[in-house]
Design an enzyme around this catalytic site. Structure first.
Site, short mmCIF file in Angstrom:
data_model
loop_
_atom_site.label_atom_id
_atom_site.label_comp_id
_atom_site.label_asym_id
_atom_site.label_seq_id
_atom_site.Cartn_x
_atom_site.Cartn_y
_atom_site.Cartn_z
N LYS A 91 0.82 -1.21 0.00
CA LYS A 91 0.00 0.00 0.00
C LYS A 91 0.85 1.26 0.00
O LYS A 91 0.34 2.35 -0.28
CB LYS A 91 -0.97 0.01 1.19
N ASP A 92 2.16 1.14 0.28
CA ASP A 92 3.06 2.29 0.24
C ASP A 92 3.75 2.46 -1.11
O ASP A 92 4.50 3.41 -1.30
CB ASP A 92 4.15 2.15 1.32
N ARG A 139 -8.07 8.31 3.56
CA ARG A 139 -9.12 7.31 3.39
C ARG A 139 -9.80 7.02 4.71
O ARG A 139 -11.04 7.04 4.82
CB ARG A 139 -8.52 6.03 2.80
N ARG A 140 -9.00 6.73 5.73
CA ARG A 140 -9.59 6.43 7.03
C ARG A 140 -10.31 7.63 7.61
O ARG A 140 -11.37 7.50 8.24
CB ARG A 140 -8.50 5.95 7.99
N ARG A 162 1.26 10.52 12.57
CA ARG A 162 2.36 10.05 11.75
C ARG A 162 3.35 9.27 12.60
O ARG A 162 3.30 9.28 13.82
CB ARG A 162 3.08 11.24 11.08
N ARG A 168 3.30 5.37 16.79
CA ARG A 168 1.87 5.64 16.87
C ARG A 168 1.27 5.04 18.14
O ARG A 168 0.45 5.67 18.82
CB ARG A 168 1.16 5.11 15.63
N CYS A 255 -2.30 10.02 -2.93
CA CYS A 255 -2.76 9.88 -1.55
C CYS A 255 -3.39 11.17 -1.06
O CYS A 255 -3.77 11.29 0.10
CB CYS A 255 -1.61 9.45 -0.63
#
Length: 330
Positions: A91-92, A139-140, A162, A168, A255
């Site tokens: 996904k990155d 998205r989230r 971030r 996190r 993104c």
């Protein structure tokens, strides 16, 4: 994107160097690939690196250049010959790789879903008044806001988060957030599944394209490395994520736009030698200029090749465009 290679054509033992970010999760991923290659008779070392994406922590990715910031330095190491392959969370990985590079292997997917992590609430509805939820993903953010609107919880704030996974979690434990949303795959890979209060099913929070899958990038001309990686590839995962990434590619792959895509095999994935199987793809697009606008599409088709998977993804993107979605500017 390269097609999955035949696992029978693997070369004799190679001396290989894997370029990897140095976060705990990235190192787990690289070591996982290292162990698989070593078991096949190759000699493998790791080259740890820090990327721009790891260094810039005070701004969201959409404002500093996107997820490609996590892979550029690794690609430079490949180009200079200091490394033979780079392991990424898929996904990155940008939807379009630079000329001369190829995605040579997609491995079997871990859990693609998002995870709710909170010491205060078992789910969104149980958050205390004025709570703060952290996420790094547009998205989230969009999907969480939509859920909060349905719950009538306009008191809850969603704030940027971030840093690598451990950072996190530390910010959550320090009380900077009441809850955070993370990829379930990363937590599971590091043995932190006990931190998950619940997972969001795809119909609740549609995952990002490629979420939960590992991709291995090489220089396009390195056929020897491609053949060494062939036994690690998982064809059903590769087809599914290719469909997902085709949606994002068709819509600009940025993104800076809330975009989700998730493909599943409702009747079971094809195995080696099987005929194509039914692949169902759901996608969602959010308007970056108009909060609350979320367009959705669902398509399905028999898929037994990367080309068929790409076609399915392009059909989902066309359905979103027909509803008013816009291609992100380059």
């Amino acid at each position: 994107m390269s097609a999955p290679c035949s696992p029978t054509a693997a070369p004799p033992g190679l001396d290989l160097t894997i370029a990897t970010r140095e976060s705990r999760l990235a190192l787990w991923q690289a070591e996982h690939v290292q162990a698989r290659l070593q078991a096949a008779g190759h000699r493998v070392r790791l080259l740890g690196m820090t990327t721009r994406g790891d260094q810039i922590l005070d701004r969201t990715l959409s404002k500093v250049g996107g997820k490609g910031l996590f892979v550029k330095e690794l690609e430079v190491a490949l180009e200079q010959g200091r490394a033979d392959l780079a392991v990424h969370s898929l996904k990155d990985v940008p939807m379009e790789l630079p000329q001369g590079f190829a995605l040579a292997c997609v491995m079997q997917r871990e859990d693609p879903r998002d995870a709710w992590v909170s010491p205060h609430a078992a789910e969104l509805a149980e958050l205390p008044a004025g709570a703060v939820v952290g996420t790094s993903s547009l998205r989230r953010m969009v999907l969480l806001r939509a859920a909060l609107v349905r719950l009538g919880r306009d008191d809850v704030r969603i704030e940027p988060l971030r840093g690598n996974l451990d950072t996190r979690l530390r910010k959550l434990d320090e009380g900077q957030y009441h809850a955070i949303v993370l990829a379930a795959a990363g937590l599971r890979r590091l043995g932190l599944q006990a931190r998950i209060r619940r997972v969001f099913e795809p119909h609740e929070m549609l995952p990002a394209a490629g979420q939960g899958a590992l991709g291995v990038e090489i220089r396009a001309e390195r056929n020897d490395v491609a053949q060494a990686l062939a036994p690690l590839a998982h064809r059903p995962t590769w087809y599914a994520v290719e469909a997902e990434r085709a949606v994002s590619r068709a819509l600009g792959g940025s993104c800076s736009v809330p975009l989700a895509a998730h493909a599943e095999w409702p009747h079971g994935a094809p195995t080696e030698g099987d005929a194509p199987a039914l692949l169902r793809l759901r996608a969602a697009w959010g308007d970056p200029d108009q909060a609350g606008v979320l367009l959705t599409a669902q398509v399905q088709a028999e898929v037994g090749s990367l080309a068929q998977a790409r076609t399915l993804g392009e059909q989902a993107a066309a359905a979103l465009l027909a509803q008013g979605a816009r291609v992100a500017p380059a």
